[in-house]
Design a protein around this motif. Structure first.
Motif, PDB file in Angstrom:
ATOM      1  N   LEU A  98       0.986  -1.314  -0.136  1.00 39.59           N
ATOM      2  CA  LEU A  98      -0.030  -0.038  -0.021  1.00 39.59           C
ATOM      3  C   LEU A  98       1.016   1.318   0.189  1.00 39.59           C
ATOM      4  CD1 LEU A  98      -2.666  -1.278   2.430  1.00 39.59           C
ATOM      5  CD2 LEU A  98      -3.231  -0.501   0.055  1.00 39.59           C
ATOM      6  N   HIS A  99       1.945   1.422   0.742  1.00 44.05           N
ATOM      7  CA  HIS A  99       2.840   2.298   0.784  1.00 44.05           C
ATOM      8  C   HIS A  99       3.390   2.751  -0.515  1.00 44.05           C
ATOM      9  CE1 HIS A  99       6.624   4.559   1.482  1.00 44.05           C
ATOM     10  NE2 HIS A  99       5.916   5.120   2.503  1.00 44.05           N
ATOM     11  N   PRO A 111      -4.508  13.265  -5.668  1.00 48.16           N
ATOM     12  CA  PRO A 111      -5.050  14.136  -4.371  1.00 48.16           C
ATOM     13  C   PRO A 111      -4.040  14.046  -3.329  1.00 48.16           C
ATOM     14  CG  PRO A 111      -6.746  13.028  -5.218  1.00 48.16           C
ATOM     15  CD  PRO A 111      -5.620  12.456  -5.893  1.00 48.16           C
ATOM     16  N   ALA A 112      -3.585  15.301  -2.877  1.00 49.76           N
ATOM     17  CA  ALA A 112      -2.608  15.375  -1.651  1.00 49.76           C
ATOM     18  C   ALA A 112      -3.060  14.372  -0.621  1.00 49.76           C
ATOM     19  CB  ALA A 112      -2.328  16.850  -1.362  1.00 49.76           C
ATOM     20  N   LEU A 113      -2.359  13.831   0.124  1.00 48.53           N
ATOM     21  CA  LEU A 113      -2.756  13.070   1.368  1.00 48.53           C
ATOM     22  C   LEU A 113      -2.605  14.022   2.422  1.00 48.53           C
ATOM     23  CD1 LEU A 113      -0.696   9.942   0.729  1.00 48.53           C
ATOM     24  CD2 LEU A 113      -2.958   9.916   0.231  1.00 48.53           C
ATOM     25  N   THR A 119       1.771   6.488   7.069  1.00 51.39           N
ATOM     26  CA  THR A 119       0.331   6.589   7.931  1.00 51.39           C
ATOM     27  C   THR A 119      -0.709   6.154   7.193  1.00 51.39           C
ATOM     28  OG1 THR A 119       1.554   8.204   9.181  1.00 51.39           O
ATOM     29  CG2 THR A 119      -0.692   7.993   9.690  1.00 51.39           C
ATOM     30  N   ALA A 120      -0.824   6.640   5.938  1.00 50.84           N
ATOM     31  CA  ALA A 120      -1.875   6.478   5.199  1.00 50.84           C
ATOM     32  C   ALA A 120      -1.879   4.871   4.687  1.00 50.84           C
ATOM     33  CB  ALA A 120      -1.981   7.082   3.603  1.00 50.84           C
ATOM     34  N   LEU A 152     -10.875   6.327   1.200  1.00 58.35           N
ATOM     35  CA  LEU A 152     -10.049   7.001   0.164  1.00 58.35           C
ATOM     36  C   LEU A 152     -10.157   8.570   0.107  1.00 58.35           C
ATOM     37  CD1 LEU A 152     -10.241   4.028  -2.374  1.00 58.35           C
ATOM     38  CD2 LEU A 152      -8.377   4.517  -0.754  1.00 58.35           C
ATOM     39  N   ARG A 153     -11.458   8.771   0.307  1.00 54.94           N
ATOM     40  CA  ARG A 153     -11.746  10.243   0.058  1.00 54.94           C
ATOM     41  C   ARG A 153     -11.013  11.146   1.248  1.00 54.94           C
ATOM     42  NH1 ARG A 153     -16.990   8.545  -1.073  1.00 54.94           N
ATOM     43  NH2 ARG A 153     -17.734   9.175   1.124  1.00 54.94           N
TER      44      ARG A 153
END
Length: 161
Positions: A98-99, A111-113, A119-120, A152-153
């Motif tokens: 995922l990273h 889109p900016a995290l 962490t995401a 995700l949003r």
């Protein structure tokens, strides 16, 4: 007689269980994680990963079984140090995949995290385990999909401010 052969081959119940976990990882988890980590589309790859996960968990031959690894996370059989170590490594492989795809998303200007990719990735790895466990308990695919979409949003909410 059958159990004697199994235990003679694997050494005991815990060793047999650990061998089954490794087999599951090789057949199911690693190919999915590898595909995700190598996908260069960024966030669409994450969404597709969760769509496929929900699809497998909520329909077809293995619907409502959950994931063997997620089930092990929640079960009493995770008490041995070898199983706990396996579960930790498996979680880290999911988190790393995922990273990797979140780093691609950032490089692609998606889109900016609101949080850093590590962490995401932790958040999404926990969400994947939650999808597995909730599907086993009978959660509907639509409900799980809505939760994933919200997560995700939320990762890209800063981009909409």
């Amino acid at each position: 007689m059958f159990w004697h052969i199994l235990y003679a081959t694997f050494g005991g119940k815990q060793e047999l269980y650990l061998a089954a976990l490794h087999r599951y990882q090789e057949q199911w988890s690693r190919p999915a994680f590898r595909g995700l980590a190598e996908d260069r589309r960024g966030l669409p790859a994450v969404a597709e990963f969760f769509d496929a996960l929900i699809g497998v968990r909520c329909s077809g031959e293995y619907a409502r079984w959950g994931c063997m690894v997620s089930n092990a996370q929640a079960g009493a059989e995770n008490g041995g140090p070898d199983v706990r170590a396996f579960l930790d490594r498996h979680h880290e492989e999911l988190r790393e995949a995922l990273h990797a795809v979140l780093v691609v998303a950032g490089a692609e200007g998606q889109p900016a995290l609101d949080t850093d990719p590590a962490t995401a990735a932790d958040l999404l790895a926990l969400l994947a385990h939650g999808v597995n466990l909730r599907s086993r308990a009978g959660a509907e695919a639509g409900s799980l999909s809505a939760t994933v979409a919200a997560a995700l949003r939320s990762l890209g909410s800063r981009a909409t401010e």
